[in-house]
Design an enzyme around this catalytic site. Sequence first.
Site, PDB file in Angstrom:
ATOM      1  N   GLU A   7       0.774  -1.162  -0.097  1.00 36.29           N
ATOM      2  CA  GLU A   7       0.204  -0.164   0.050  1.00 36.29           C
ATOM      3  C   GLU A   7       0.797   0.874  -0.129  1.00 36.29           C
ATOM      4  O   GLU A   7       0.414   2.254  -0.055  1.00 36.29           O
ATOM      5  CB  GLU A   7      -1.029  -0.397   1.688  1.00 36.29           C
ATOM      6  CG  GLU A   7      -2.190   0.650   1.056  1.00 36.29           C
ATOM      7  CD  GLU A   7      -3.199   0.842   2.327  1.00 36.29           C
ATOM      8  OE1 GLU A   7      -3.695   1.848   2.824  1.00 36.29           O
ATOM      9  OE2 GLU A   7      -3.246  -1.039   2.530  1.00 36.29           O
ATOM     10  N   ASP A 110      -3.042  -2.853   2.598  1.00 41.10           N
ATOM     11  CA  ASP A 110      -3.419  -3.406   4.250  1.00 41.10           C
ATOM     12  C   ASP A 110      -4.334  -4.511   4.286  1.00 41.10           C
ATOM     13  O   ASP A 110      -5.775  -4.382   3.364  1.00 41.10           O
ATOM     14  CB  ASP A 110      -3.687  -2.027   4.811  1.00 41.10           C
ATOM     15  CG  ASP A 110      -2.812  -1.279   5.526  1.00 41.10           C
ATOM     16  OD1 ASP A 110      -1.394  -1.440   5.248  1.00 41.10           O
ATOM     17  OD2 ASP A 110      -3.125  -0.203   5.843  1.00 41.10           O
ATOM     18  N   TYR A 314      -2.092  -4.778  13.194  1.00 38.02           N
ATOM     19  CA  TYR A 314      -2.619  -3.886  12.668  1.00 38.02           C
ATOM     20  C   TYR A 314      -3.765  -3.214  13.747  1.00 38.02           C
ATOM     21  O   TYR A 314      -4.699  -3.911  14.310  1.00 38.02           O
ATOM     22  CB  TYR A 314      -3.139  -4.676  11.730  1.00 38.02           C
ATOM     23  CG  TYR A 314      -4.328  -3.521  10.598  1.00 38.02           C
ATOM     24  CD1 TYR A 314      -3.574  -3.177   9.822  1.00 38.02           C
ATOM     25  CD2 TYR A 314      -5.821  -3.892  10.704  1.00 38.02           C
ATOM     26  CE1 TYR A 314      -4.181  -2.370   8.511  1.00 38.02           C
ATOM     27  CE2 TYR A 314      -6.301  -3.377   9.096  1.00 38.02           C
ATOM     28  CZ  TYR A 314      -5.132  -2.815   8.817  1.00 38.02           C
ATOM     29  OH  TYR A 314      -6.175  -1.957   7.946  1.00 38.02           O
TER      30      TYR A 314
END
Length: 701
Positions: A7, A110, A314
Site C-alpha cells: 500500500e 493493508d 494492525y
Amino acid sequence: MKVIIAEKPSVAREIAAIVGAKSRQDGYLEGNGYAVTWAFGHLVGLVMPEAYGITGFKAENLPILPNPFILKPRQTKEGKTFKNDPGAVKQLAVIKSLFAKADRIIVATDAGREGELIFRYIYHYLGCKKPFDRLWISSLTDRAIREGLQNLRPGAEYDSLYASAKARSEADWIVGINASQALAIAAGRGVWSLGRVQTPTLAIICARYLENKAFKPTTYFQLKLHTAKEATMFSALSTDKFDTRPDADKQYAAVMDAGSVHIVKVERKEVNQQPPLPYDLTALQKEANSKHGFSADKTLNIAQALYEGKLITYPRTGSRYISADIMDEIPDLIAGLTKYPRFAAYAESMDTKILNIRCVDDTKITDHHAIIPTENLPGELSSDERTIYEMVAGRILEAFSPVCRKENTIAALQCGGKDFTARGTMILSPGWQKVFGAQDEEKEDDATILPEIAEGYTLPVKGCDVLEKQTKPRPIHTESSLLAAMETCAKELEDEAEREAMKESGIGTPATRAAIIETLFSREYIRREKKSLVPTEKGLAVYEVVKDKKIADVAMTGGWELALSKIAAGEMDAFTFHRGIEVFAAQITSELLSAKIATADNRAGATCPRCGQPVVFYPKVAKCQNPGCGLMVFRTVAHKELTDGQLTDLFGKGKTGVIKGFKSSSGKPFDAAVTFDSDFKTTFDFPKKKPGASGKRNTRK
C-alpha cells in the site's frame, strides 16, 4: 517473476527485505525472483461529475447516478478543473509494466476493506486479468511476513470484501455529490459539503451542543452528615433532595438537634471487576483522548507508525478479542515485557500458566484481532509514541490478569427523621488494577472505606453540611464521547457488552471515524474548545437545514454499515444495497432542493462595487457571485482578520474605519483603514499626520 504490491513504500521495503528484493529501481525493488512495488494510498478513484459531462450545479442534473462508474488516476484540482496527479500516473505505469511481466501477483495492501479497494481499483483500471493471491497478516514483524507468504490465500476469497468496499465507495460518492450539490443550489451561493457519514456525525455534535446550551439548571440541596465509629470518620448523604434552602436548613436543624445517628441496615457484597478487554482502534482513540487529550486522528497516525515499526499489530481493527491461536503467543509476549522497565516488575509477577481468557473468542473476530504488542520491544520512541505503545502493552497485561476483587458496602442511616446513605468500597485484591497502579476510578465521589458497622449501632453526629447543587446537562461532546456515540448510533450505552453488540450497526468504521471528524474540521463545521467539539455557525446552519432530513439519520447510516458488513461476509447482495442508495439519493435531493439556509458566515448582504451583484461572506474570503467579475477580498490582511462589519463597510462605503493591530512584513504594528484602489485591489489608507499626505499603500504585492 513474482510481483508484490504494497500500500505504501515503507511497507514495500519491509517485505522486500524478507524476500530478498534488494535492488532499487524506479518505483519498485527487485531481486531473488521478486519485484516489490507500491501504491501511494488511493492511486485510483472515482471521477467527479465533469467526467460524465455534467458541469456546474443544476437542479435538473440531480440525482447524478453514474452507471457504470468511471475510474481515473488520483485527481488534483487546478482552478475549477480536475487533472490527473502526475505522480500517480507515473507509479501506475510502473505497476502496469510489472503486472504484464508477472508470473504471479501477490497483494500486500493493508489487510482490510480499504486496502482491498486500493488494490482492486488499480487492478481494474489497468485492465489486468491475471489471477492474484492475498497476503493477509496482522503485523509487519519479519516472522508474520514470512508466515503470511507461506500461507497465501487465493484473491477470489476476498471478492466479497471488495464488493463491500466498492459499495461503500460508490455510496459515499452518490450521497456526497448529490446532497452537497442540492444544498448548494438551495442556498443559492457557496459550496457546501454533506456526506453519508459526515452529516449524521455533525448532527450528533450539534444536537448535543444545542441541548447543552438550552439546558436550564435547577438548584437543589442535600445534607451531608458526618459521623464516626471510634476514631474513624465517615459521611452519608441525605436520600431526599430539597428544593429550597429553608427546607434544607429546617432538616439541618433537626439533624443537629438529634445528636445521634442510627444504623438501620448494612449490606456488604463482594464483587469481581473483570479486566478491560484489549483495545480495538475506537477504544484506543477514546481512551487516548480522555486521558491524554490526543485527537482521534493523532492516535491513529501514531498507532499506524507503531504498526509499521513492527511494535504493535494492525491498528485499524474493530475487534477487542483475540483468537485461540494468538492466545498461544501471549505467555511469550508477557515474558518479553519483563524486559520493558515500566512493566517489568508486574510482568514478572504474572503466572502465565493461569491467565484470564475472557478476551479469547474466535467468534468475535472478523478481519483482525484486537491490537496487541508484537514480540519486538521498542527502542527510541517519541513521548507520544511511547504513550500509545504503553497503553497497548499495559492493556494486554491488564486483560490477562486476575479480576479485581472488591467489597462494596451500602449503609442505610436515620437521623432527625430522615434517611441517609453511606457507601464504601474496599479493594480486597487489586488484580489487573496493579498494572498501572490504578485506583478504582469508577467509585462514586462520596465512596469511602467504611468502619466496621452493623445494623442497630448508634453513632454520634459529628457535623452536617448543607450542600447546594445544580442539575447538570449532558456535556458537549469530546472526541472520546463522539467516538462512543458513532460506535453505538448515538445510544447512551454504559455496559461494555451492549456497546460490543452495537458495533456492527455503528456509523463509520474504526478505520474511518478519525477521518470523518477531521473532515468536519476542514469544512469549518466544528472547532475545538479545549477538549470539547463545538459546532461553528456554519456547522449549525447546515444542521438546521438537515436535522429532520434523511441525510442526518444516524440510525439509517448505522444500518448501512451493518449492510456493508453483511456484503463483506457474503450474506447480502451488493446490487440490492446500491439500488437502495440510489433511491435514497433521489429522496435527499428532493428534500434538500426545497431547503432554505442562512448563516452569518455565508450571507449575501453586500453588493459588489464593480458589477453590482451580491457579495457572499465566507470564512476566509468575501467573493462576488458574478462569475464574470469574481471580485474577491481575503479576510486576513497583514495578519489581521477583517470582521463581517468591516467587510460590509468596505463593499458598501468603499472603506473601513481605522483598524488597529495590522502587522507589517517585518512584524511592526500599524493602524490603517482598508479601501479599494482604482483596480479594486485593497489598499491601506493611513491616518493623515501631515496636511497633503496621501497615506495609501497597496495591500497586495
